[in-house]
Enzyme design. Structure first.
Site, PDB file in Angstrom:
ATOM      1  N   PRO A   1      28.475  47.454  23.232  1.00  0.00           N
ATOM      2  CA  PRO A   1      28.113  46.039  23.229  1.00  0.00           C
ATOM      3  C   PRO A   1      26.693  45.812  23.725  1.00  0.00           C
ATOM      4  CG  PRO A   1      29.685  46.534  24.981  1.00  0.00           C
ATOM      5  CD  PRO A   1      29.612  47.738  24.111  1.00  0.00           C
TER       6      PRO A   1
ATOM      7  N   LYS B  29      22.629  44.201  29.284  1.00  0.00           N
ATOM      8  CA  LYS B  29      23.993  44.629  28.951  1.00  0.00           C
ATOM      9  C   LYS B  29      24.843  44.870  30.195  1.00  0.00           C
ATOM     10  CE  LYS B  29      21.866  47.423  25.296  1.00  0.00           C
ATOM     11  NZ  LYS B  29      21.788  48.777  24.699  1.00  0.00           N
TER      12      LYS B  29
ATOM     13  N   ARG C 191      20.430  57.992  15.963  1.00  0.00           N
ATOM     14  CA  ARG C 191      21.192  56.853  15.452  1.00  0.00           C
ATOM     15  C   ARG C 191      20.582  56.446  14.115  1.00  0.00           C
ATOM     16  NH1 ARG C 191      20.319  53.112  20.464  1.00  0.00           N
ATOM     17  NH2 ARG C 191      19.903  55.101  21.460  1.00  0.00           N
TER      18      ARG C 191
END
EC number: 3.2.2.23
Length: 289
Positions: A2, A61, A271
Site C-alpha cells: 500500500p 506510508k 519492478r
C-alpha cells in the site's frame, strides 16, 4: 504494497472508529506479527493493555496509533497484505488473524495479514521538524499531502540529486508516500520519463511531477485507494476502486489516454515501470542501474 492513499484510507477509518477507546486486552496469535517489537509478545500486550487510543497518525506510508498516558506509539507495518479491521467481537475469526485487541467500546481491532510481512511494534515518540513521530519514522520525509510539505524545498533537494527521477520519487527520505503506482501516474501526467536524470530537469518540471503526485494521490484517496486484489481494504473490509482510473500503471499495450500510443512496460529497480513512449520520451542513453 500500500502507498499513501491506501494507508490514509485506513488511518481515517481508525480515527473514526477507535480513537478515544481504551484497550482492554491483546491477543498475539502469530509470532511474526510482533517480530519488530524485540521485547516480545508479553511485553507488547502488557504495555498496550489499559492504554487509551488518542490518535491515528501517518507520514507517507507509515501508520501509527498515539497512546495515552504513555509516550510511545503503536507503529503498524501493513507490509504486503496487512489489514487493520474494526469488527464486532461476535464476528468469526479471520483465517489470517495475527493480533486481536479488545476495546472498551465493545469492538475488536484485528490485524489480519496473509503474507505475514507486516506487524505491530511500540516505539517512543520524538520531535522532528515540529512534529511528534515514532523514532523509527524519524528519517522519513514529509509527504505531498502533508499540510507542511514544502514543494519548493523538495524540488531543490530532488534537483540536487544525480539520479533517475523515478528512483528519487521512491526514496522515502526525499519525499514519502509515493510508491510504484503513483510514481508512474505522476510521471505520466507530467509527461516525463522515469529515467530522466534529476539534475538535467528544470525546477518547474520537477515541481510539475510533485504537483501531479499530489493530484493523483488526492484523486485516489477520494476513491478509497487502489485495490488490485482483496488484500487492500479499509477498516470495514472494503476495497478501493482507483485502479479503474489509472492511465499508465498496469496498462501495458493499452492506448495512452492522451495520445493513443500503446503504453510500454519496462524493468526498473526489480519492478515494472509503465509509460507512454510518445508522451514520455526516454533519454537517449538510459543511466546505468
Amino acid at each position: 504494497m500500500p502507498e499513501l492513499p491506501e494507508v490514509e484510507v485506513v488511518r481515517r477509518g481508525l480515527e473514526r472508529h477507535i480513537v478515544g477507546a481504551s484497550i482492554d486486552s491483546v491477543d498475539i496469535l502469530h509470532p511474526r506479527a510482533i517480530r519488530r517489537h524485540l521485547p516480545g509478545a508479553a511485553d507488547l500486550a502488557g504495555q498496550l493493555t489499559g492504554e487509551r487510543i488518542a490518535g491515528a497518525d501517518r507520514r507517507g506510508k507509515y501508520l501509527w496509533l498515539v497512546l495515552e498516558p504513555s509516550t510511545v506509539a503503536l507503529v503498524v507495518h501493513l507490509g504486503m497484505s496487512g489489514q487493520m479491521l474494526v469488527q464486532p467481537p461476535e464476528l468469526p475469526t479471520e483465517k489470517h488473524l495475527r493480533i486481536r485487541a479488545r476495546l472498551d467500546s465493545g469492538l475488536d481491532l484485528r490485524f489480519v495479514d496473509q503474507r505475514t510481512f507486516g506487524g505491530w511494534a511500540l516505539a517512543p515518540l520524538v520531535e522532528v521538524d515540529g512534529s511528534l513521530v515514532p523514532d523509527s519514522v524519524a528519517h522519513i520525509a514529509r509527504d505531498p499531502l502533508d499540510s507542511r510539505f514544502d514543494l519548493a524545498a523538495t524540488v531543490k533537494v530532488v534537483r540536487g540529486k544525480h539520479s533517475e527521477i523515478k528512483r528519487v520519487l521512491l526514496d522515502q527520505t526525499v519525499v514519502s508516500g509515493i510508491g510504484n503506482i503513483y510514481a508512474d501516474e505522476a510521471l505520466w501526467r507530467a509527461q516525463i520519463h522515469g529515467n530522466r536524470l534529476t539534475d538535467r530537469l528544470t525546477g518547474p518540471r520537477i515541481g510539475a511531477v510533485l504537483t501531479a503526485a499530489q493530484q493523483v494521490m488526492r484523486e485516489a484517496l477520494s476513491q478509497g485507494g487502489t485495490s488490485f486484489d482483496a488484500l487492500y481494504v479499509n477498516v470495514n473490509g472494503e476495497s478501493g476502486y482507483f485502479d479503474r482510473s489509472l492511465s499508465a500503471y498496469g496498462q501495458e499495450d493499452r492506448p495512452c489516454p492522451r495520445c493513443g500510443t500503446a503504453i510500454r512496460r519496462e524493468k526498473f529497480m526489480n519492478r515494472s515501470s509503465f509509460s507512454c513512449p510518445k508522451c514520455q520520451r526516454a533519454p537517449r542513453r538510459s543511466p546505468a542501474r
